[in-house]
Design a protein around this motif. Sequence first.
Motif, mmCIF file in Angstrom:
data_model
loop_
_atom_site.group_PDB
_atom_site.id
_atom_site.type_symbol
_atom_site.label_atom_id
_atom_site.label_comp_id
_atom_site.label_asym_id
_atom_site.label_seq_id
_atom_site.Cartn_x
_atom_site.Cartn_y
_atom_site.Cartn_z
ATOM 1 N N LEU A 1 0.817 -1.213 0.000
ATOM 2 C CA LEU A 1 0.000 0.000 0.000
ATOM 3 C C LEU A 1 0.851 1.263 0.000
ATOM 4 C CD1 LEU A 1 -2.888 -1.115 2.372
ATOM 5 C CD2 LEU A 1 -3.002 -0.706 -0.079
ATOM 6 N N ILE A 2 2.024 1.234 0.611
ATOM 7 C CA ILE A 2 2.927 2.384 0.533
ATOM 8 C C ILE A 2 3.402 2.580 -0.908
ATOM 9 C CG2 ILE A 2 5.232 3.221 1.183
ATOM 10 C CD1 ILE A 2 4.757 2.142 3.968
ATOM 11 N N ILE A 3 3.723 1.483 -1.582
ATOM 12 C CA ILE A 3 4.140 1.573 -2.987
ATOM 13 C C ILE A 3 3.001 2.133 -3.848
ATOM 14 C CG2 ILE A 3 4.763 0.205 -5.018
ATOM 15 C CD1 ILE A 3 6.317 -1.651 -3.133
ATOM 16 N N PHE A 4 1.774 1.679 -3.589
ATOM 17 C CA PHE A 4 0.620 2.175 -4.341
ATOM 18 C C PHE A 4 0.433 3.672 -4.109
ATOM 19 C CE2 PHE A 4 -4.028 2.948 -4.678
ATOM 20 C CZ PHE A 4 -4.191 2.621 -6.003
ATOM 21 N N ALA A 5 0.598 4.123 -2.869
ATOM 22 C CA ALA A 5 0.468 5.548 -2.554
ATOM 23 C C ALA A 5 1.525 6.375 -3.279
ATOM 24 C CB ALA A 5 0.578 5.763 -1.046
ATOM 25 N N MET A 6 2.753 5.866 -3.336
ATOM 26 C CA MET A 6 3.811 6.592 -4.034
ATOM 27 C C MET A 6 3.537 6.662 -5.532
ATOM 28 S SD MET A 6 5.531 7.336 -1.394
ATOM 29 C CE MET A 6 7.008 8.089 -2.067
ATOM 30 N N VAL B 1 -16.045 -0.541 -6.155
ATOM 31 C CA VAL B 1 -15.674 -1.718 -5.367
ATOM 32 C C VAL B 1 -15.871 -1.440 -3.881
ATOM 33 C CG1 VAL B 1 -13.741 -3.170 -4.633
ATOM 34 C CG2 VAL B 1 -14.086 -2.684 -7.065
ATOM 35 N N ALA B 2 -15.500 -0.237 -3.442
ATOM 36 C CA ALA B 2 -15.683 0.121 -2.036
ATOM 37 C C ALA B 2 -17.160 0.051 -1.643
ATOM 38 C CB ALA B 2 -15.130 1.519 -1.773
ATOM 39 N N VAL B 3 -18.055 0.495 -2.539
ATOM 40 C CA VAL B 3 -19.491 0.392 -2.288
ATOM 41 C C VAL B 3 -19.890 -1.064 -2.068
ATOM 42 C CG1 VAL B 3 -21.784 0.684 -3.324
ATOM 43 C CG2 VAL B 3 -20.063 2.473 -3.581
ATOM 44 N N TRP C 1 -5.975 17.018 4.324
ATOM 45 C CA TRP C 1 -4.744 16.239 4.226
ATOM 46 C C TRP C 1 -4.706 15.399 2.951
ATOM 47 C CZ3 TRP C 1 -4.033 14.576 10.033
ATOM 48 C CH2 TRP C 1 -3.131 15.473 10.644
ATOM 49 N N MET C 2 -5.877 14.982 2.469
ATOM 50 C CA MET C 2 -5.933 14.218 1.222
ATOM 51 C C MET C 2 -7.308 14.394 0.604
ATOM 52 S SD MET C 2 -6.083 10.334 2.814
ATOM 53 C CE MET C 2 -5.721 9.604 1.229
ATOM 54 N N SER C 3 -7.393 14.149 -0.710
ATOM 55 C CA SER C 3 -8.669 14.297 -1.406
ATOM 56 C C SER C 3 -9.533 13.061 -1.199
ATOM 57 C CB SER C 3 -8.429 14.495 -2.904
ATOM 58 O OG SER C 3 -7.903 13.312 -3.487
ATOM 59 N N GLU C 4 -10.837 13.244 -1.398
ATOM 60 C CA GLU C 4 -11.758 12.114 -1.257
ATOM 61 C C GLU C 4 -11.484 11.051 -2.319
ATOM 62 O OE1 GLU C 4 -16.340 12.128 -1.909
ATOM 63 O OE2 GLU C 4 -15.961 12.686 0.183
ATOM 64 N N GLU C 5 -11.115 11.506 -3.542
ATOM 65 C CA GLU C 5 -10.806 10.545 -4.610
ATOM 66 C C GLU C 5 -9.605 9.688 -4.231
ATOM 67 O OE1 GLU C 5 -13.277 13.650 -6.102
ATOM 68 O OE2 GLU C 5 -11.321 13.753 -5.091
ATOM 69 N N SER C 6 -8.576 10.318 -3.702
ATOM 70 C CA SER C 6 -7.383 9.583 -3.293
ATOM 71 C C SER C 6 -7.694 8.633 -2.145
ATOM 72 C CB SER C 6 -6.280 10.568 -2.876
ATOM 73 O OG SER C 6 -5.117 9.880 -2.479
ATOM 74 N N PHE C 7 -8.536 9.092 -1.213
ATOM 75 C CA PHE C 7 -8.921 8.252 -0.072
ATOM 76 C C PHE C 7 -9.641 6.984 -0.535
ATOM 77 C CE2 PHE C 7 -11.888 6.885 3.199
ATOM 78 C CZ PHE C 7 -11.118 6.897 4.351
ATOM 79 N N LEU C 8 -10.651 7.144 -1.380
ATOM 80 C CA LEU C 8 -11.442 5.989 -1.814
ATOM 81 C C LEU C 8 -10.673 5.091 -2.770
ATOM 82 C CD1 LEU C 8 -14.913 7.702 -2.195
ATOM 83 C CD2 LEU C 8 -14.260 5.976 -0.512
ATOM 84 N N ALA C 9 -9.756 5.668 -3.547
ATOM 85 C CA ALA C 9 -8.908 4.839 -4.412
ATOM 86 C C ALA C 9 -8.047 3.917 -3.550
ATOM 87 C CB ALA C 9 -8.026 5.718 -5.287
ATOM 88 N N GLY C 10 -7.489 4.449 -2.473
ATOM 89 C CA GLY C 10 -6.681 3.633 -1.576
ATOM 90 C C GLY C 10 -7.500 2.580 -0.868
ATOM 91 N N TYR C 11 -8.730 2.932 -0.499
ATOM 92 C CA TYR C 11 -9.593 1.949 0.155
ATOM 93 C C TYR C 11 -9.915 0.793 -0.786
ATOM 94 C CZ TYR C 11 -13.539 -0.018 2.713
ATOM 95 O OH TYR C 11 -14.374 -0.872 3.376
ATOM 96 N N GLY C 12 -10.136 1.124 -2.053
ATOM 97 C CA GLY C 12 -10.350 0.057 -3.024
ATOM 98 C C GLY C 12 -9.121 -0.811 -3.187
ATOM 99 N N ALA C 13 -7.934 -0.169 -3.236
ATOM 100 C CA ALA C 13 -6.690 -0.928 -3.386
ATOM 101 C C ALA C 13 -6.442 -1.815 -2.186
ATOM 102 C CB ALA C 13 -5.517 0.035 -3.581
ATOM 103 N N ALA D 1 -4.037 2.461 6.780
ATOM 104 C CA ALA D 1 -3.366 3.597 7.413
ATOM 105 C C ALA D 1 -1.993 3.840 6.802
ATOM 106 C CB ALA D 1 -3.236 3.364 8.920
ATOM 107 N N ALA D 2 -1.315 2.782 6.366
ATOM 108 C CA ALA D 2 -0.011 2.943 5.719
ATOM 109 C C ALA D 2 -0.157 3.734 4.418
ATOM 110 C CB ALA D 2 0.625 1.580 5.450
ATOM 111 N N TYR D 3 -1.211 3.456 3.692
ATOM 112 C CA TYR D 3 -1.479 4.192 2.450
ATOM 113 C C TYR D 3 -1.735 5.671 2.743
ATOM 114 C CZ TYR D 3 -4.291 6.058 -1.380
ATOM 115 O OH TYR D 3 -4.796 6.853 -2.360
ATOM 116 N N ILE D 4 -2.612 5.953 3.719
ATOM 117 C CA ILE D 4 -2.936 7.348 4.046
ATOM 118 C C ILE D 4 -1.688 8.099 4.494
ATOM 119 C CG2 ILE D 4 -4.213 8.835 5.629
ATOM 120 C CD1 ILE D 4 -6.423 6.766 5.661
ATOM 121 N N GLY D 5 -0.913 7.480 5.395
ATOM 122 C CA GLY D 5 0.305 8.129 5.868
ATOM 123 C C GLY D 5 1.293 8.395 4.747
#
Length: 396
Positions: A100-105, A124-126, A260-272, A284-288
């Motif tokens: 998830l850190i790699i995905f965030a980067m 997918v999150a839905v 701190w982050m956009s909603e699009e970025s937040f939900l993209a990470g949740y899907g990942a 949390a690793a992704y968000i951080g």
Amino acid sequence: MVRKNDNTFKTLLEILLISTRLGFTSFGGPIAHLGYFHEEYIRRKRWMDEKSYADLVALCQFLPGPASSQVGIGIGVIRGGILGGITSFIGFTLPSVIALIIFAMFLHHFDVADAGWIHGLKIVAVVVVAHAILGMAQKLAPDRKRKMIALAAIVGTLLWQTTFTQVGIIIAAAVIGYMFFRHQQEEEKSHLHVPISRSFAAGCLIVFFALLVVLPVLRELTSLEWVALFDSFYRSGSLVFGGGHVVLPLLEREFVPTGWMSEESFLAGYGAAQAVPGPLFTFAAYIGAVIHGWQGGLIGTVAIFLPAFLLIFGTLPFWGSLRSNPHVRGAFMGVNAAVVGILISAFYQPIWTSSIQAPIDFAFAAILFSMLAHWKLPPWVIVVTGALGGTLLSLL
């Protein structure tokens, strides 16, 4: 002494190797993780008997935090003491943290906010949260009284979206649960043998509650972003009853409205996060990492899982007497019902309102839900299908 140290090292190495293998292969969420643990630790390795494992699972379901991670930590503690619990956690959690850190980067270096596959991950999150709601509602709110607690939690969290709303709802639900369910009959008793002293356990519980009070104060006094980041993750990890999916609304309200982050970025990470093995709390690793790079990812991971460690270390030695207390059981029944309401609230906002924007989105979500709930396909298949489908929808 040398022989004892050698045995300790071998035990810790065995825990690390097995938990790491599970960390790479345990897809499917917390219920699936408990199945993997049972197969490996109970049936194959026989580190615990069936009743002791059931007792440990029951304890972790009662506690706030990531239940499957706490079960893994508890098994490590019973097998190898405190170091065994830490080792078990590292092996099970590290693979998904790194992914998830790699995905965030990756998201940081490429502007993908409007990409079709990002929209697919939001759908997918839905699907994942809807599936979690149905399963949890059947288990945690089966009767009229608990359904009413869940309804009150929905109304409260939707109409009064403040920092203290969810904490207040959980406290109120505990009081109501105590009043309604304190005479509930107890199941068959058993006792876990835990190599942790009660004095050390009490110290962990003191630290747990002290940090809940001290961190917000330090946040206001210092205005340091690292302190604020640690405080937000720690409180989210401390107040989540019901598993990883319920951490979504807490984290969303901590990090999206604050900028701190956009909603699009937040939900993209949740899907990942659905596509990687291991606990969902590694989100949390992704968000951080989105906020402060890999260092932020590590801070987020430590902060959100620290309450789980303090609670499992602090309660394992007391679980036998705690579980026999009908007042405690009743309070947690009320809290678990409120969790259903909080999850439904999160399902509507921000997940549904930002993801289902057209009839075709709903149709695609229905297909993904059928794949997950009726065809029993693995979650990673749903994630890949969602990303590909989102890309195709963007071309229409």
